[in-house]
Write a protein that holds these residues in place. Structure first.
Motif, PDB file in Angstrom:
ATOM      1  N   THR A   1       0.838  -1.187   0.000  1.00 41.80           N
ATOM      2  CA  THR A   1       0.000   0.000   0.000  1.00 41.80           C
ATOM      3  C   THR A   1       0.883   1.251   0.000  1.00 41.80           C
ATOM      4  O   THR A   1       2.104   1.176   0.187  1.00 41.80           O
ATOM      5  CB  THR A   1      -0.894   0.040   1.244  1.00 41.80           C
ATOM      6  OG1 THR A   1      -0.057   0.184   2.406  1.00 41.80           O
ATOM      7  CG2 THR A   1      -1.737  -1.209   1.357  1.00 41.80           C
TER       8      THR A   1
ATOM      9  N   GLU B   1       2.605   1.517   3.313  1.00 44.37           N
ATOM     10  CA  GLU B   1       3.704   0.569   3.449  1.00 44.37           C
ATOM     11  C   GLU B   1       4.915   1.005   2.633  1.00 44.37           C
ATOM     12  O   GLU B   1       6.067   0.824   3.060  1.00 44.37           O
ATOM     13  CB  GLU B   1       3.245  -0.820   3.020  1.00 44.37           C
ATOM     14  CG  GLU B   1       2.271  -1.466   4.005  1.00 44.37           C
ATOM     15  CD  GLU B   1       1.568  -2.690   3.439  1.00 44.37           C
ATOM     16  OE1 GLU B   1       1.022  -3.465   4.232  1.00 44.37           O
ATOM     17  OE2 GLU B   1       1.552  -2.857   2.188  1.00 44.37           O
TER      18      GLU B   1
ATOM     19  N   ARG C   1      -3.886   6.381   1.807  1.00 44.75           N
ATOM     20  CA  ARG C   1      -3.007   5.598   2.680  1.00 44.75           C
ATOM     21  C   ARG C   1      -3.075   4.103   2.387  1.00 44.75           C
ATOM     22  O   ARG C   1      -2.056   3.403   2.350  1.00 44.75           O
ATOM     23  CB  ARG C   1      -3.371   5.864   4.143  1.00 44.75           C
ATOM     24  CG  ARG C   1      -2.429   5.257   5.154  1.00 44.75           C
ATOM     25  CD  ARG C   1      -3.021   5.332   6.560  1.00 44.75           C
ATOM     26  NE  ARG C   1      -3.244   6.697   7.004  1.00 44.75           N
ATOM     27  CZ  ARG C   1      -4.458   7.197   7.274  1.00 44.75           C
ATOM     28  NH1 ARG C   1      -5.561   6.449   7.104  1.00 44.75           N
ATOM     29  NH2 ARG C   1      -4.592   8.435   7.703  1.00 44.75           N
ATOM     30  N   ASP C   2      -4.269   3.581   2.152  1.00 45.85           N
ATOM     31  CA  ASP C   2      -4.447   2.132   2.015  1.00 45.85           C
ATOM     32  C   ASP C   2      -4.577   1.668   0.564  1.00 45.85           C
ATOM     33  O   ASP C   2      -4.868   0.495   0.312  1.00 45.85           O
ATOM     34  CB  ASP C   2      -5.678   1.691   2.813  1.00 45.85           C
ATOM     35  CG  ASP C   2      -5.513   1.968   4.299  1.00 45.85           C
ATOM     36  OD1 ASP C   2      -4.392   1.769   4.815  1.00 45.85           O
ATOM     37  OD2 ASP C   2      -6.494   2.397   4.939  1.00 45.85           O
ATOM     38  N   ARG C   3      -4.365   2.587  -0.375  1.00 48.19           N
ATOM     39  CA  ARG C   3      -4.409   2.197  -1.781  1.00 48.19           C
ATOM     40  C   ARG C   3      -3.066   1.610  -2.224  1.00 48.19           C
ATOM     41  O   ARG C   3      -2.027   1.877  -1.630  1.00 48.19           O
ATOM     42  CB  ARG C   3      -4.739   3.403  -2.662  1.00 48.19           C
ATOM     43  CG  ARG C   3      -6.126   3.964  -2.448  1.00 48.19           C
ATOM     44  CD  ARG C   3      -6.396   5.069  -3.454  1.00 48.19           C
ATOM     45  NE  ARG C   3      -7.688   5.712  -3.235  1.00 48.19           N
ATOM     46  CZ  ARG C   3      -8.150   6.706  -3.982  1.00 48.19           C
ATOM     47  NH1 ARG C   3      -7.410   7.184  -4.984  1.00 48.19           N
ATOM     48  NH2 ARG C   3      -9.326   7.241  -3.735  1.00 48.19           N
ATOM     49  N   ARG C   4      -3.131   0.841  -3.316  1.00 55.04           N
ATOM     50  CA  ARG C   4      -1.898   0.337  -3.932  1.00 55.04           C
ATOM     51  C   ARG C   4      -1.522   1.260  -5.095  1.00 55.04           C
ATOM     52  O   ARG C   4      -2.361   1.994  -5.624  1.00 55.04           O
ATOM     53  CB  ARG C   4      -2.090  -1.107  -4.402  1.00 55.04           C
ATOM     54  CG  ARG C   4      -2.371  -2.061  -3.257  1.00 55.04           C
ATOM     55  CD  ARG C   4      -2.292  -3.519  -3.662  1.00 55.04           C
ATOM     56  NE  ARG C   4      -2.714  -4.383  -2.578  1.00 55.04           N
ATOM     57  CZ  ARG C   4      -1.926  -4.780  -1.571  1.00 55.04           C
ATOM     58  NH1 ARG C   4      -0.651  -4.379  -1.541  1.00 55.04           N
ATOM     59  NH2 ARG C   4      -2.388  -5.560  -0.626  1.00 55.04           N
TER      60      ARG C   4
ATOM     61  N   GLU D   1      -3.623   1.952  -8.212  1.00 51.81           N
ATOM     62  CA  GLU D   1      -4.887   2.656  -8.043  1.00 51.81           C
ATOM     63  C   GLU D   1      -4.714   4.172  -8.079  1.00 51.81           C
ATOM     64  O   GLU D   1      -5.699   4.907  -7.912  1.00 51.81           O
ATOM     65  CB  GLU D   1      -5.534   2.253  -6.716  1.00 51.81           C
ATOM     66  CG  GLU D   1      -5.854   0.773  -6.607  1.00 51.81           C
ATOM     67  CD  GLU D   1      -6.409   0.422  -5.243  1.00 51.81           C
ATOM     68  OE1 GLU D   1      -7.610   0.656  -5.020  1.00 51.81           O
ATOM     69  OE2 GLU D   1      -5.637  -0.064  -4.394  1.00 51.81           O
TER      70      GLU D   1
END
Length: 255
Positions: A91, A94, A129-132, A135
């Motif tokens: 993500t 990360e 924050r939580d997208r890859r 996206e």
């Protein structure tokens, strides 16, 4: 902050960088400008030891970088690539957290730093924050790349044609963001480009390289008004010709 002293890189008999000596001052954005194959990217990579010099030295402050383990050196220096280089299986959070995790930061400190940096590069942490990476748009990915490079609070940033693959409007917005980030953080930066307009807009000083050698170094005004060679003069004439062509197309006077 960064001192290159008689830096040379050879591959067999061919010298890619030849006896390069220059200093990047604290808080300065120095542009390495030149055509393909002039040695600018190799020079950038020698600063953080992605490429080892054949001879000469690189110093950060008073420290010879050859005395610092490469992995430790790279954690001190932010690096932004044209291809971004985000890990596709991670993500956004990360990706930004890679270096803090290697440095053993606590989860709470890392989370706070992620959100701080995403806001700094004008991305809403709650939304990305939580997208890859796949996206995100190209411009958003490059902003994440800048945030990742800033994660451990480096004093030095290296940027290798970071905006070259972006559309003109996105590129201009990111250039403006970079200037703002530098003002807010006091970063010392070395920025590689072959784009004369970008060099003139962004650089405190510009180091023109040609066939592995330093052709001239100076402020944008220095290079425009006092080119030291016919090569530098030809480079500086390029944005003038482009501006004149635009004026002609718009029916205005030629510049």
């Amino acid at each position: 902050m960064i001192h290159l002293d008689h830096l040379t890189k050879r591959y067999g008999p061919d010298a890619v960088v030849r006896d390069l000596t220059l200093t990047v001052h604290d808080g300065e954005l120095l542009i390495l400008l030149g055509g393909s194959g002039c040695g600018k990217t190799t020079t950038l990579k020698m600063i953080n030891r992605l490429v080892e010099p054949t001879s000469g030295t690189v110093r950060l402050g008073a420290t010879d970088t050859s005395t610092i383990p490469p992995h430790e050196l790279r954690r001190r220096i932010g690096y932004v690539f044209q291809q971004v280089g985000l890990f596709p299986h991670m993500t956004v959070a990360e990706n930004v957290a890679v270096t803090p995790s290697l440095l053993g930061w606590s989860p709470a400190r890392t989370r706070a730093r992620i959100d701080e940096l995403l806001a700094l590069v004008e991305l809403d942490p709650a939304l990305v924050r939580d997208r890859r990476p796949d996206e995100l748009s190209g411009g958003q990915q490059q902003r994440v790349g800048v945030a990742r490079a800033l994660a451990a609070g480096p004093a030095v940033m290296l940027l290798d044609e970071p905006f070259g693959a972006l559309d003109p409007l996105t590129r201009e917005r990111l250039q403006e963001s970079l200037l703002r980030i530098r003002r807010e953080t006091g970063l010392t930066a070395v920025f590689v480009t072959h784009d004369m307009a970008e060099a003139l807009m962004l650089g405190d000083r510009i180091a023109v390289m040609h066939e592995g050698r330093l052709e001239q170094i100076g402020t944008p005004r220095d290079l425009l008004t006092r080119p030291a060679s016919s090569y530098v003069r030809e480079l500086m004439d390029t944005p003038r010709r482009q501006a004149a062509a635009v004026e002609r197309l718009s029916g205005g006077p030629a510049v």
